[in-house]
Design a protein around this motif. Structure first.
Motif, mmCIF file in Angstrom:
data_model
loop_
_atom_site.group_PDB
_atom_site.id
_atom_site.type_symbol
_atom_site.label_atom_id
_atom_site.label_comp_id
_atom_site.label_asym_id
_atom_site.label_seq_id
_atom_site.Cartn_x
_atom_site.Cartn_y
_atom_site.Cartn_z
ATOM 1 N N MET A 126 14.828 11.063 -4.880
ATOM 2 C CA MET A 126 15.180 11.295 -6.276
ATOM 3 C C MET A 126 13.903 11.478 -7.094
ATOM 4 N N ALA A 127 12.887 10.696 -6.743
ATOM 5 C CA ALA A 127 11.593 10.796 -7.417
ATOM 6 C C ALA A 127 10.499 10.451 -6.419
ATOM 7 N N THR A 128 9.434 11.226 -6.450
ATOM 8 C CA THR A 128 8.261 10.946 -5.615
ATOM 9 C C THR A 128 7.065 10.743 -6.526
ATOM 10 N N LEU A 129 6.397 9.623 -6.348
ATOM 11 C CA LEU A 129 5.216 9.302 -7.137
ATOM 12 C C LEU A 129 3.982 9.578 -6.297
ATOM 13 N N THR A 130 3.026 10.257 -6.868
ATOM 14 C CA THR A 130 1.765 10.506 -6.168
ATOM 15 C C THR A 130 0.863 9.303 -6.350
ATOM 16 N N LEU A 131 0.449 8.720 -5.241
ATOM 17 C CA LEU A 131 -0.380 7.523 -5.256
ATOM 18 C C LEU A 131 -1.762 7.849 -4.729
ATOM 19 N N ILE A 132 -2.708 7.017 -5.094
ATOM 20 C CA ILE A 132 -4.063 7.177 -4.560
ATOM 21 C C ILE A 132 -4.665 5.792 -4.414
ATOM 22 N N ARG A 133 -5.549 5.640 -3.450
ATOM 23 C CA ARG A 133 -6.176 4.342 -3.211
ATOM 24 C C ARG A 133 -7.433 4.202 -4.074
ATOM 25 N N VAL A 134 -7.595 3.025 -4.692
ATOM 26 C CA VAL A 134 -8.772 2.761 -5.517
ATOM 27 C C VAL A 134 -9.331 1.392 -5.147
ATOM 28 N N ASP A 135 -10.632 1.198 -5.457
ATOM 29 C CA ASP A 135 -11.268 -0.080 -5.159
ATOM 30 C C ASP A 135 -10.808 -1.184 -6.093
ATOM 31 N N ASN A 136 -10.651 -0.866 -7.380
ATOM 32 C CA ASN A 136 -10.263 -1.867 -8.374
ATOM 33 C C ASN A 136 -8.983 -1.416 -9.060
ATOM 34 N N PRO A 137 -7.850 -1.940 -8.643
ATOM 35 C CA PRO A 137 -6.564 -1.466 -9.188
ATOM 36 C C PRO A 137 -6.116 -2.194 -10.453
ATOM 37 N N LEU A 138 -6.941 -3.086 -11.020
ATOM 38 C CA LEU A 138 -6.487 -3.936 -12.114
ATOM 39 C C LEU A 138 -6.075 -3.148 -13.345
ATOM 40 N N GLU A 139 -6.741 -2.025 -13.605
ATOM 41 C CA GLU A 139 -6.477 -1.275 -14.827
ATOM 42 C C GLU A 139 -5.324 -0.292 -14.689
ATOM 43 N N PHE A 140 -4.686 -0.281 -13.533
ATOM 44 C CA PHE A 140 -3.641 0.715 -13.303
ATOM 45 C C PHE A 140 -2.345 0.038 -12.865
ATOM 46 N N GLY A 141 -1.313 0.844 -12.781
ATOM 47 C CA GLY A 141 -0.046 0.348 -12.268
ATOM 48 C C GLY A 141 -0.022 0.431 -10.747
ATOM 49 N N ILE A 142 0.175 -0.699 -10.086
ATOM 50 C CA ILE A 142 0.208 -0.743 -8.620
ATOM 51 C C ILE A 142 1.628 -0.417 -8.137
ATOM 52 N N VAL A 143 1.700 0.359 -7.052
ATOM 53 C CA VAL A 143 2.977 0.689 -6.436
ATOM 54 C C VAL A 143 2.955 0.186 -4.990
ATOM 55 N N VAL A 144 3.929 -0.636 -4.648
ATOM 56 C CA VAL A 144 4.020 -1.204 -3.300
ATOM 57 C C VAL A 144 5.113 -0.446 -2.538
ATOM 58 N N THR A 145 4.756 0.091 -1.356
ATOM 59 C CA THR A 145 5.721 0.850 -0.546
ATOM 60 C C THR A 145 5.875 0.197 0.818
ATOM 61 N N ASP A 146 7.004 0.567 1.508
ATOM 62 C CA ASP A 146 7.175 0.092 2.880
ATOM 63 C C ASP A 146 6.497 1.068 3.843
ATOM 64 N N ALA A 147 6.682 0.842 5.132
ATOM 65 C CA ALA A 147 6.008 1.668 6.140
ATOM 66 C C ALA A 147 6.433 3.131 6.086
ATOM 67 N N ASP A 148 7.641 3.398 5.590
ATOM 68 C CA ASP A 148 8.137 4.779 5.503
ATOM 69 C C ASP A 148 7.797 5.444 4.184
ATOM 70 N N GLY A 149 7.091 4.721 3.309
ATOM 71 C CA GLY A 149 6.720 5.295 2.027
ATOM 72 C C GLY A 149 7.713 5.057 0.925
ATOM 73 N N ARG A 150 8.811 4.355 1.217
ATOM 74 C CA ARG A 150 9.798 4.088 0.172
ATOM 75 C C ARG A 150 9.288 2.964 -0.733
ATOM 76 N N ILE A 151 9.426 3.155 -2.034
ATOM 77 C CA ILE A 151 8.862 2.221 -3.003
ATOM 78 C C ILE A 151 9.699 0.950 -3.050
ATOM 79 N N GLU A 152 9.006 -0.191 -2.976
ATOM 80 C CA GLU A 152 9.661 -1.489 -3.016
ATOM 81 C C GLU A 152 9.434 -2.228 -4.329
ATOM 82 N N ARG A 153 8.306 -1.930 -5.007
ATOM 83 C CA ARG A 153 7.954 -2.760 -6.153
ATOM 84 C C ARG A 153 6.950 -2.041 -7.035
#
Length: 832
Positions: A126-153
């Motif tokens: 329904m929606a796909t969010l583009t994510l990227i890895r960063v060293d310091n994620p404090l200033e951004f919104g964190i997205v937690v996914t499962d092994a298949d890439g489905r968003i959990e949190r």
């Protein structure tokens, strides 16, 4: 597939550059930020684009037109009130019938968008969010996914304890048109805060695609400068405009470089730039089109917009200069300086670190600029210090500024409400208070003016006059050149930090309320407030017992306004008073440290020679008490606090005693022996006052000579403290010196060490993490209890780049050793 470019951002953190243009139009290597996004979309085969606009929309639509120049078809959707990220896309829903991509127009990226679309389709999301890895994620919104890439949190702006992933949301989404049905019409709605959590809760398939490539959220000046550096270092697939020469120097058309000028890449020189003889253009500099750099100037890591002029012998380092600016000769711009569009900077001007000069300003020849010159919106400095707005009279605090401060305060209050005003006897305070009254009246607020009065009377009058607050203006303690403007709330205590921020917001945005003719505030002069204050204080005392005792006391009124009230109070108490400096003098409203020491020495001699039972001296505001016993010994403020605690407990008073975390632990030792509880507060006086409002608190005090008796007023009041002290002494019996000698000794030392603003958070975190011995207390700062008798408090200073180390132990030697150990520990943290 269509792409939606969100281009409605104001970019307030990038002002003054965004004061007169939308953030997507800020140049990045001489092209608008959004143009890089448009180029990326066309490379990824998106040829139809919808641009959502809100702030200064015509500047974007006029520049991009129908998009034909970029091989695209562009449509525009304008929101007239802010609708949030999702709401702005909903506003364009009539153009979105199929799967579409959403991307921000004010970020910098080279992510392969076709890969995001393919991933979305494969997973039937329904929606796909583009994510990227960063060293310091404090200033951004964190997205937690499962092994298949489905968003959990989702976690918006987490703290370190919530960092369960290093993948963050880039704000690039592929969406099915059905998601628009979940976005309400006509109100603010956000993708990451509102829509995606809602879809996740309802069980719709949301996926996160972890992308490779470059992405930068250009949210502040540091990121803006860093983005240019990354482009010039070829970390992002964006080609700077111009012809690439050796050493990564990009040169536009018609550039004129003198033979002995030095160009050291990577740099970008826009079309028709002129670099004259002896000039040095060093790494990571970007000059816009038609920029002139005169002879012998030095430019390093600077961004200079189109059509600006850099005069001879200028020095620019790590700064940004807007378009159409004129810098005359020998101008120096230090790190972090930002000059808005169309500014004129005169010759021999020095602009110090991190100063922001807003558009269309003129800086006169020879000026040194230490603070931001603001236009239109918020600057970086705060108005409020630890307890007040303060500064040098007619330099930092001017009548014009005082009027604007009062307008900001008045604008935050209800129309037609009342504020109590007071001042000391100085001409400076009178001048500033008049400006304050004018500002309050202009904002539709009435003023109850008590003229020359101590601060406690102002606080008392707030309830009597049914006012919503108070303003007190007076010369700063120990600094005759500085003046303070202090604000009180409807209870008479110092205003909260939240209220301070409200005032600052209105002040910096100049969003003042202008009262109509019939709404202009009135000025009244309440006739009996001093009498009511005096009677209210006398009601706290046993006057019959005091008149039998007939204390002999020496009082130094220090030419302050307490001399208007306290003699009447002491007379009703039956005291024999030797009064010093017992009249108001507009030229002697405060003492510097040397004068205070001399006054206390003289007071001590008079106490001994007159065989008085105590001596007192009060500060200019009538809040701080300096106390001497019958032997002429000055009591340290913490000793005086212990004395009050002991006297109150011995009188049979039951309840709680409030003191800051920086106060000696002997308070607990005394109070608990009488069955009373001690509660600790933050070091700030406003927090101590607020705590004293607790109905169970019978006394509160700090280490500054300020004492609070909530049964009278929840504030510092030296007059009330003096009267209540004598009332308690008359009940306890004995001499003051004997009671002082019975108090437990206090071995408390303090030291201030330098610590930059950037280091303070690191120091505090590492101290918490690495302290293995002792018990931690985190009320204010980091307090470590090393054993039953020894503790140390590490406290960042809120106003200056330093840390305070306060230690108590069995003796001064042990306390000094502990301070030395923690000083070394802090130096190791900073050095490591």
């Amino acid at each position: 597939m269509k792409a939606v470019i969100m281009a409605g951002g104001q970019g307030t953190r990038l002002r003054p550059l965004t004061s007169n243009q939308p953030k997507p139009m800020l140049p990045v290597v001489n092209r608008p930020m959004m143009e890089h996004i448009v180029n990326l979309l066309t490379r990824c085969s998106f040829d139809e684009m919808i641009v959502t606009l809100q702030f200064l929309p015509t500047l974007i639509s006029n520049y991009f037109g129908d998009g034909g120049e970029w091989g695209a078809s562009m449509h525009y959707s304008t929101e007239f009130v802010p609708l949030g990220t999702a709401g702005s896309v909903k506003n364009a829903s009539g153009l979105l019938q199929d799967t579409f991509l959403v991307i921000s127009g004010d970020a910098l990226t080279d992510i392969d968008l076709t890969g995001v679309v393919d991933y979305h389709r494969r997973n039937k999301a329904m929606a796909t969010l583009t994510l990227i890895r960063v060293d310091n994620p404090l200033e951004f919104g964190i997205v937690v996914t499962d092994a298949d890439g489905r968003i959990e949190r989702f976690l918006e702006k987490p703290n370190w304890g919530q960092v369960f992933s290093d993948t963050i949301n880039t704000g690039i989404y592929v969406l099915e048109p059905e998601v628009l049905d979940f976005i309400p019409d006509g109100r603010s709605f956000d993708f990451s805060k509102d829509l995606f959590p809602l879809l996740l809760e309802k069980g719709y398939p949301l996926y996160g695609y972890v992308a490779e490539g470059y992405w930068c959220d250009i949210g502040n000046f540091e990121q803006y400068i860093a983005a240019h550096k990354d482009i010039l270092e070829r970390k992002v697939r964006i080609d700077p405009p111009g012809f690439r020469m050796s050493e990564n120097v990009w040169v536009g058309e018609g550039v004129d470089i003198a033979g002995d000028a030095e160009i050291r890449g990577p740099v970008v020189l826009g079309d028709h730039c002129r670099i004259e003889r002896g000039a040095v253009i060093r790494e990571y500099t970007v000059l816009g089109h038609n920029v002139i750099v005169k002879q012998d100037s030095f430019v390093h890591r600077a961004l200079v917009y189109d059509n600006s002029y850099i005069g001879a012998n200028c020095h620019l380092r790590g700064c940004v200069v807007g378009k159409n600016c004129d810098l005359k000769g020998n101008v120096r711009l230090e790190e972090g300086v930002v000059v808005g569009d169309e500014c004129l900077i005169g010759e021999n001007v020095m602009v110090n670190h991190d100063v922001k000069i807003y558009p269309f300003k003129t800086v006169e020849t020879g000026a040194t600029v230490n603070t931001s010159i603001i236009w239109e919106s918020k600057g970086l400095r705060t108005l409020f210090g630890k307890k007040a707005i303060s500064g040098i009279m007619n330099i930092d605090i001017t009548p014009e500024q005082a009027l604007r401060i009062a307008l900001a305060y008045g604008s935050s209050l209800p129309l037609g409400s009342t504020v109590v005003t007071t001042r000391d006897a100085s001409r400076a305070a009178r001048t500033i208070k008049r400006a304050v009254i004018t500002g309050l009246n202009a904002s539709g607020v009435n003023v109850a003016d008590l003229e020359v009065s101590p601060s406690p009377v102002n606080r008392f009058a707030i309830s009597v006059e049914r006012a919503v607050g108070g303003i007190d203006v007076r010369i700063s303690t120990f600094d005759p050149q500085s003046i303070e403007i202090r604000f009180f709330d409807e209870r008479g205590i110092d205003i909260s930090e939240a209220k301070q921020r409200d005032i600052e917001k209105v002040f910096y945005q100049a969003n003042f309320r202008r009262a109509f003719m019939g709404e202009i505030g009135a000025i009244v002069f309440p006739p009996r407030v001093l009498e009511m204050y005096t009677n209210s204080l006398l009601n706290q005392l046993d006057l019959e017992r005091l008149n039998l005792k007939r204390f002999r006391v020496v009082v130094d009124y220090a030419f302050g306004s307490v001399s208007i009230i306290l003699p009447q109070v002491l007379g009703k108490m039956g005291c024999d008073v030797l009064g010093l400096n017992s009249f108001v003098d507009e030229k002697k409203v405060t003492l510097d440290q040397e004068e205070l020491n001399a006054a206390l020495k003289n007071l001590s001699q008079l106490v001994r020679t007159s065989e008085a039972e105590l001596g007192v001296l009060m500060d200019n505001a009538g809040e701080r008490l300096y106390l001497l016993d019958d032997l002429g010994r000055q009591l340290h403020p913490q000793t005086a606090l212990l004395l009050f605690v002991k006297l109150l407990c011995e009188s049979g008073r039951k309840g709680r005693i409030a003191v800051p975390v920086s106060i000696t632990s002997r308070v607990e030792e005394i109070a608990q022996s009488y069955g009373n509880e001690v509660i600790r507060t933050k070091v700030s006086r406003s927090d101590l006052m607020r705590t004293s409002l607790d109905g169970e608190v019978i006394f509160a005090g700090a280490g500054s000579g300020g004492f609070i008796f909530p049964s009278f007023l929840p504030i510092y009041d030296a007059m009330a403290s003096t009267a209540i002290l004598m009332d308690s002494l008359s009940q306890a019996g004995g001499r003051l010196s004997g009671l002082v000698d019975e108090l437990p000794p206090v071995h408390l030392l303090s030291e201030e060490i330098p610590a930059s603003w950037e280091q303070k958070g690191l120091i505090m975190r590492r101290l918490v993490e690495e302290t293995n011995e002792g018990r931690l207390e985190l009320i204010d700062g980091v307090k470590v209890f090393l054993d039953e008798r020894t503790w140390i408090l590490v406290l960042p200073d809120p106003d200056v780049p330093s840390m305070h180390l306060i230690c108590e132990s069995d003796d001064d030697t042990r306390a000094a050793l502990v301070i030395g150990e923690f000083t070394k520990k802090i130096m190791d943290i900073v050095g490591g």
